[in-house]
Design a protein around this motif. Sequence first.
Motif, mmCIF file in Angstrom:
data_model
loop_
_atom_site.group_PDB
_atom_site.id
_atom_site.type_symbol
_atom_site.label_atom_id
_atom_site.label_comp_id
_atom_site.label_asym_id
_atom_site.label_seq_id
_atom_site.Cartn_x
_atom_site.Cartn_y
_atom_site.Cartn_z
ATOM 1 N N ALA A 69 0.022 -133.523 56.642
ATOM 2 C CA ALA A 69 1.121 -134.121 55.881
ATOM 3 C C ALA A 69 0.592 -134.719 54.582
ATOM 4 C CB ALA A 69 1.805 -135.195 56.719
ATOM 5 N N GLY A 70 1.467 -134.880 53.605
ATOM 6 C CA GLY A 70 1.052 -135.409 52.317
ATOM 7 C C GLY A 70 0.539 -136.836 52.379
ATOM 8 N N TRP A 71 1.016 -137.614 53.382
ATOM 9 C CA TRP A 71 0.595 -139.007 53.493
ATOM 10 C C TRP A 71 -0.706 -139.161 54.275
ATOM 11 C CZ3 TRP A 71 0.204 -139.451 58.639
ATOM 12 C CH2 TRP A 71 1.086 -138.716 59.436
ATOM 13 N N ALA A 72 -1.247 -138.053 54.824
ATOM 14 C CA ALA A 72 -2.397 -138.153 55.716
ATOM 15 C C ALA A 72 -3.646 -138.674 55.009
ATOM 16 C CB ALA A 72 -2.678 -136.797 56.352
ATOM 17 N N ALA A 73 -3.971 -138.090 53.855
ATOM 18 C CA ALA A 73 -5.187 -138.500 53.140
ATOM 19 C C ALA A 73 -5.113 -139.949 52.662
ATOM 20 C CB ALA A 73 -5.454 -137.549 51.976
ATOM 21 N N PRO A 74 -4.002 -140.405 52.053
ATOM 22 C CA PRO A 74 -3.926 -141.821 51.679
ATOM 23 C C PRO A 74 -4.045 -142.761 52.873
ATOM 24 C CG PRO A 74 -2.248 -140.566 50.531
ATOM 25 C CD PRO A 74 -2.856 -139.636 51.535
ATOM 26 N N LEU A 75 -3.528 -142.347 54.034
ATOM 27 C CA LEU A 75 -3.628 -143.185 55.225
ATOM 28 C C LEU A 75 -5.086 -143.344 55.655
ATOM 29 C CD1 LEU A 75 -2.004 -144.709 57.414
ATOM 30 C CD2 LEU A 75 -2.093 -142.615 58.776
ATOM 31 N N VAL A 76 -5.868 -142.270 55.563
ATOM 32 C CA VAL A 76 -7.289 -142.341 55.901
ATOM 33 C C VAL A 76 -7.990 -143.351 54.999
ATOM 34 C CG1 VAL A 76 -9.459 -141.085 55.989
ATOM 35 C CG2 VAL A 76 -7.366 -139.977 56.761
ATOM 36 N N VAL A 77 -7.757 -143.242 53.693
ATOM 37 C CA VAL A 77 -8.406 -144.143 52.737
ATOM 38 C C VAL A 77 -7.998 -145.592 52.992
ATOM 39 C CG1 VAL A 77 -8.590 -144.743 50.287
ATOM 40 C CG2 VAL A 77 -8.630 -142.347 50.999
ATOM 41 N N ALA A 78 -6.738 -145.814 53.362
ATOM 42 C CA ALA A 78 -6.243 -147.177 53.566
ATOM 43 C C ALA A 78 -6.789 -147.819 54.829
ATOM 44 C CB ALA A 78 -4.712 -147.160 53.603
ATOM 45 N N LEU A 79 -6.967 -147.049 55.908
ATOM 46 C CA LEU A 79 -7.333 -147.627 57.197
ATOM 47 C C LEU A 79 -8.807 -147.486 57.568
ATOM 48 C CD1 LEU A 79 -4.273 -146.714 59.468
ATOM 49 C CD2 LEU A 79 -4.731 -148.805 58.175
ATOM 50 N N MET A 80 -9.557 -146.634 56.874
ATOM 51 C CA MET A 80 -10.964 -146.483 57.214
ATOM 52 C C MET A 80 -11.784 -147.770 57.072
ATOM 53 S SD MET A 80 -12.117 -143.835 58.672
ATOM 54 C CE MET A 80 -13.865 -143.990 58.289
ATOM 55 N N PRO A 81 -11.457 -148.685 56.144
ATOM 56 C CA PRO A 81 -12.206 -149.949 56.121
ATOM 57 C C PRO A 81 -12.166 -150.688 57.460
ATOM 58 C CG PRO A 81 -10.997 -149.710 54.081
ATOM 59 C CD PRO A 81 -10.550 -148.582 54.979
ATOM 60 N N LEU A 82 -11.038 -150.600 58.181
ATOM 61 C CA LEU A 82 -10.952 -151.238 59.492
ATOM 62 C C LEU A 82 -11.929 -150.587 60.467
ATOM 63 C CD1 LEU A 82 -9.694 -153.155 61.527
ATOM 64 C CD2 LEU A 82 -7.844 -151.493 61.861
ATOM 65 N N SER A 83 -12.044 -149.272 60.421
ATOM 66 C CA SER A 83 -12.994 -148.575 61.280
ATOM 67 C C SER A 83 -14.422 -149.035 60.982
ATOM 68 C CB SER A 83 -12.865 -147.060 61.067
ATOM 69 O OG SER A 83 -13.830 -146.365 61.813
ATOM 70 N N PHE A 84 -14.761 -149.121 59.704
ATOM 71 C CA PHE A 84 -16.099 -149.579 59.322
ATOM 72 C C PHE A 84 -16.335 -151.014 59.787
ATOM 73 C CE2 PHE A 84 -16.379 -145.823 56.831
ATOM 74 C CZ PHE A 84 -17.716 -145.660 56.479
#
Length: 221
Positions: A69-84
Motif C-alpha cells: 500500500a502507498g502508506w506502507a513505507a511512511p509507516l515503516v519510517v515513522a515506527l521503526m524508531p520504536l523498534s530500535f
Amino acid sequence: MTTDLLLAALFLFATHAVPSWPGVRPWLIARLGRGGFVALHSLGSLLALGLFVWAYREAGGGEPLFVPAGWAAPLVVALMPLSFLLIAARVTSKAGEPDAPNPPRGVYRITRFPGSMGLLLWALLHLQATGDGRRVVLFVAMAAIALFAMAKNDWLLRRGAAGRAYRVETSALPFAAILAGRQSFRPGEIGWGRVLGALAAYAAMIAVHPWLFGVSPLYWL
C-alpha cells in the motif's frame, strides 16, 4: 524465491531455536563447557547467517507476491524508531532469569519481551512494505525467531512462582499492562541515553540502507 533461500531461512531459525530449547542449553554446557557452548553457538549462528546472506543474494530480485500500500513505507519510517528503542533498551537492561526475573523496570514496564517485540515489530513493518518473495522470506524468518523466543520465554516464566508473579505484573503486548493499571509508564527509568542511542542507530541505518539493501527508506519523499 528459491529452495536454497527457504532452506537457509529454516537453518537460520533452527540455530536460534534449538540451542535455546529448554534443557538443550544446559545439556550442551555440561558436555562442552560454557566456553565450548558459546564457541559452537557463535560458529553455528555465523554460518547460518552467512548461508542466508548468500542464498538471499543468489535469489535475485525475487518475484512480486503483492503490491504494498502507498502508506506502507511512511509507516515503516515513522515506527521503526520504536523498534530500535525496544531493542536498545533490552540490550542495555537486564531482565534476570526466568526463575528469578528482576522487578519490572524501565522498558519492562512496557513489555516483558522488549528485544523480541522490537524484532517482531521490525519484521512486520517491513513485511507489509515489501512485496517480493525473497524479502518476504527474510522478514517471515525474523518474525518466526521473535515469536519463538517470546513463546519459549513465556513458557519458562510459567514454571516458577516468581516467573508467574512477573507475568501478572507485566504484559507481552506493549503498554497493555500500563493500560490495565498493573504498571505505570516511567520514561525516566528508560533514560534519555537509550532514547538518543536508539535514534542515532536509526539515523545510521537510514544512511547506510541504500548501500546495504539497494533502496532508500525515504524514497517516497
